[in-house]
Design an enzyme around this catalytic site. Structure first.
Site, mmCIF file in Angstrom:
data_model
loop_
_atom_site.group_PDB
_atom_site.id
_atom_site.type_symbol
_atom_site.label_atom_id
_atom_site.label_comp_id
_atom_site.label_asym_id
_atom_site.label_seq_id
_atom_site.Cartn_x
_atom_site.Cartn_y
_atom_site.Cartn_z
ATOM 1 N N ASP A 137 50.188 42.811 31.729
ATOM 2 C CA ASP A 137 49.140 42.322 32.737
ATOM 3 C C ASP A 137 48.152 41.566 31.715
ATOM 4 O OD1 ASP A 137 47.171 41.828 34.632
ATOM 5 O OD2 ASP A 137 45.949 43.564 34.062
ATOM 6 N N SER A 138 47.290 40.655 32.132
ATOM 7 C CA SER A 138 46.320 39.883 31.456
ATOM 8 C C SER A 138 45.048 40.973 31.065
ATOM 9 C CB SER A 138 45.700 38.915 32.353
ATOM 10 O OG SER A 138 45.036 39.440 33.404
ATOM 11 N N CYS A 182 50.472 41.439 36.502
ATOM 12 C CA CYS A 182 49.638 40.341 36.893
ATOM 13 C C CYS A 182 49.895 39.464 37.745
ATOM 14 C CB CYS A 182 49.290 39.671 35.467
ATOM 15 S SG CYS A 182 48.035 38.388 35.373
ATOM 16 N N GLU A 194 35.874 45.399 36.567
ATOM 17 C CA GLU A 194 35.702 45.481 35.052
ATOM 18 C C GLU A 194 34.524 46.020 34.747
ATOM 19 O OE1 GLU A 194 37.321 42.799 32.357
ATOM 20 O OE2 GLU A 194 39.164 43.524 33.362
ATOM 21 N N THR A 203 48.137 36.758 38.500
ATOM 22 C CA THR A 203 48.149 35.335 38.168
ATOM 23 C C THR A 203 49.398 34.900 37.226
ATOM 24 O OG1 THR A 203 45.785 35.644 38.133
ATOM 25 C CG2 THR A 203 46.553 33.836 36.804
ATOM 26 N N TYR A 206 42.812 35.500 33.227
ATOM 27 C CA TYR A 206 43.837 34.449 33.261
ATOM 28 C C TYR A 206 43.399 33.677 34.612
ATOM 29 C CZ TYR A 206 47.068 36.162 29.788
ATOM 30 O OH TYR A 206 47.714 36.637 28.780
ATOM 31 N N GLY A 207 42.886 34.454 35.613
ATOM 32 C CA GLY A 207 42.965 33.793 36.860
ATOM 33 C C GLY A 207 41.914 32.949 37.141
ATOM 34 N N CYS A 243 45.915 40.973 43.378
ATOM 35 C CA CYS A 243 45.315 40.842 42.086
ATOM 36 C C CYS A 243 45.413 42.428 41.386
ATOM 37 C CB CYS A 243 43.956 40.307 41.965
ATOM 38 S SG CYS A 243 43.026 40.374 40.454
ATOM 39 N N THR A 244 45.672 42.576 40.184
ATOM 40 C CA THR A 244 45.603 43.964 39.663
ATOM 41 C C THR A 244 44.296 44.828 40.120
ATOM 42 O OG1 THR A 244 44.962 42.954 37.618
ATOM 43 C CG2 THR A 244 47.421 43.529 37.938
ATOM 44 N N HIS A 245 43.279 44.044 39.986
ATOM 45 C CA HIS A 245 42.026 44.939 40.127
ATOM 46 C C HIS A 245 41.496 45.390 41.415
ATOM 47 C CE1 HIS A 245 41.737 43.084 36.285
ATOM 48 N NE2 HIS A 245 40.505 43.671 35.943
HETATM 49 N N1 DGL Z 1 45.423 40.497 36.154
HETATM 50 C C1 DGL Z 1 44.893 39.564 37.048
HETATM 51 C C2 DGL Z 1 45.633 39.140 38.463
HETATM 52 O O1 DGL Z 1 46.191 40.173 38.755
HETATM 53 C C3 DGL Z 1 43.472 39.583 37.314
HETATM 54 C C4 DGL Z 1 42.475 39.334 36.081
HETATM 55 C C5 DGL Z 1 42.743 38.056 35.282
HETATM 56 O O2 DGL Z 1 42.036 36.870 36.351
HETATM 57 O O3 DGL Z 1 43.319 37.960 34.451
HETATM 58 O O4 DGL Z 1 45.892 38.124 38.702
#
Ligand code: DGL
Length: 267
Positions: free
Chosen positions: A11-12, A74, A152, A76, A43-44, A186-188
């Site tokens: 993941d990012s 991730c 976060e 993204t 990353y997004g 998205c993971t979050h």
């Molecule tokens: N891990 C990214 C995703 O699931 C979210 C965080 C990021 O923007 O890097 O898209």
């Protein structure tokens, strides 16, 4: 034959730990290694070019451990750079296809929503896959740019007025479109599940990372049955603060220390 090589998860940042949690539950005898690019998250909101470069470095790092499979948790990286994770003989699963499949099965009215990062939505990857496997489903896609920093910062609880207001704003187009299923791409976002459930009553919420973990399970040859899988964590920033931050995503305490790695330096 038993295969004790590790499963690598990328993941990012730390959000992909939700997929590690799902994998650890589904396959407790497997070794799992996780790399979170915490020094370069998010990353997004970046360009495709940068996402491709970062992802290619992460992929090379993970492949150096000789994994038997890879989960790109991730959203993204799954949408904008999945090809960088594809190595011959090592199955790689991203979040797009598994979550679209689950959503297509779950919807009763043929209206599905997708909430993901700006970079993910920009690729059109979810609508491409939906168009292929369930062309009659209408997909409403929106980006949830402010939700990553919100999560976060640990602002995920019901009663948090900022979190509730943001979730309500991002959910408004889905209410308007009458979706009965929403992909949290998205993971979050799954950390905000309670708030999404309150803002979108009766809507099925699809956790993309957990769907990727479940999809991977069918693709691998399993580790020896009675062993206890080991976890190994790598991050590109603040390895010391890892266990505290990670507990929120993994929803339990972490005893394993994280190891620091600087991809710019080693690759
Ligand atoms: N891990 C990214 C995703 O699931 C979210 C965080 C990021 O923007 O890097 O898209």
């Amino acid at each position: 034959m038993d295969d004790n090589r590790p499963i690598a998860v990328f993941d990012s940042g730390l959000g992909g730990l939700t997929a590690v949690g799902a994998l650890a539950e589904l396959c407790p005898n497997e070794d799992l290694m996780y790399f979170g690019d915490t020094g370069r998250v998010p990353y997004g909101t970046r360009s495709r070019r940068t996402i491709l470069r970062f992802s290619a470095q992460a992929a090379r790092f993970l492949q150096s451990f000789g994994p038997k499979a890879l989960v790109v948790a991730c959203g993204t990286a799954s949408t904008a750079a999945m090809e960088t994770f594809e190595y011959p003989g090592v199955p790689a699963v991203g979040v797009v296809e598994p979550s679209v499949r689950r959503a297509a099965e779950a919807t009763r009215n043929g209206r599905v929503g997708l909430l993901a990062t700006p970079a993910s939505v920009r690729t059109g990857a979810y609508s491409d896959v939906m168009g292929r496997i369930a062309p009659s489903v209408r997909l409403t896609e929106r980006e949830g740019r402010l939700l990553v920093p919100l999560v976060e910062a640990g602002r995920v609880s019901p009663g948090d007025r900022v979190a509730e207001a943001l979730v309500a704003e991002y959910c408004a187009p889905f209410l308007q479109a009458g979706v009965d299923t929403l992909i949290l791409g998205c993971t979050h976002y799954p950390l905000l599940n309670t708030l999404f459930a309150a803002a979108l009553p009766g809507v099925a919420l699809i956790d993309a990372g957990a769907e990727a973990a479940a999809a991977l399970r069918g693709l691998i040859s399993r580790a020896e049955p009675n062993r206890i899988g080991k976890l190994r964590f790598f991050v590109s920033d603040d390895a010391e603060g890892f266990s505290e931050q990670a507990a929120m995503f993994l929803r339990r305490r972490i005893t394993e220390p994280a190891e620091f790695v600087d991809l710019e330096e080693i690759l």
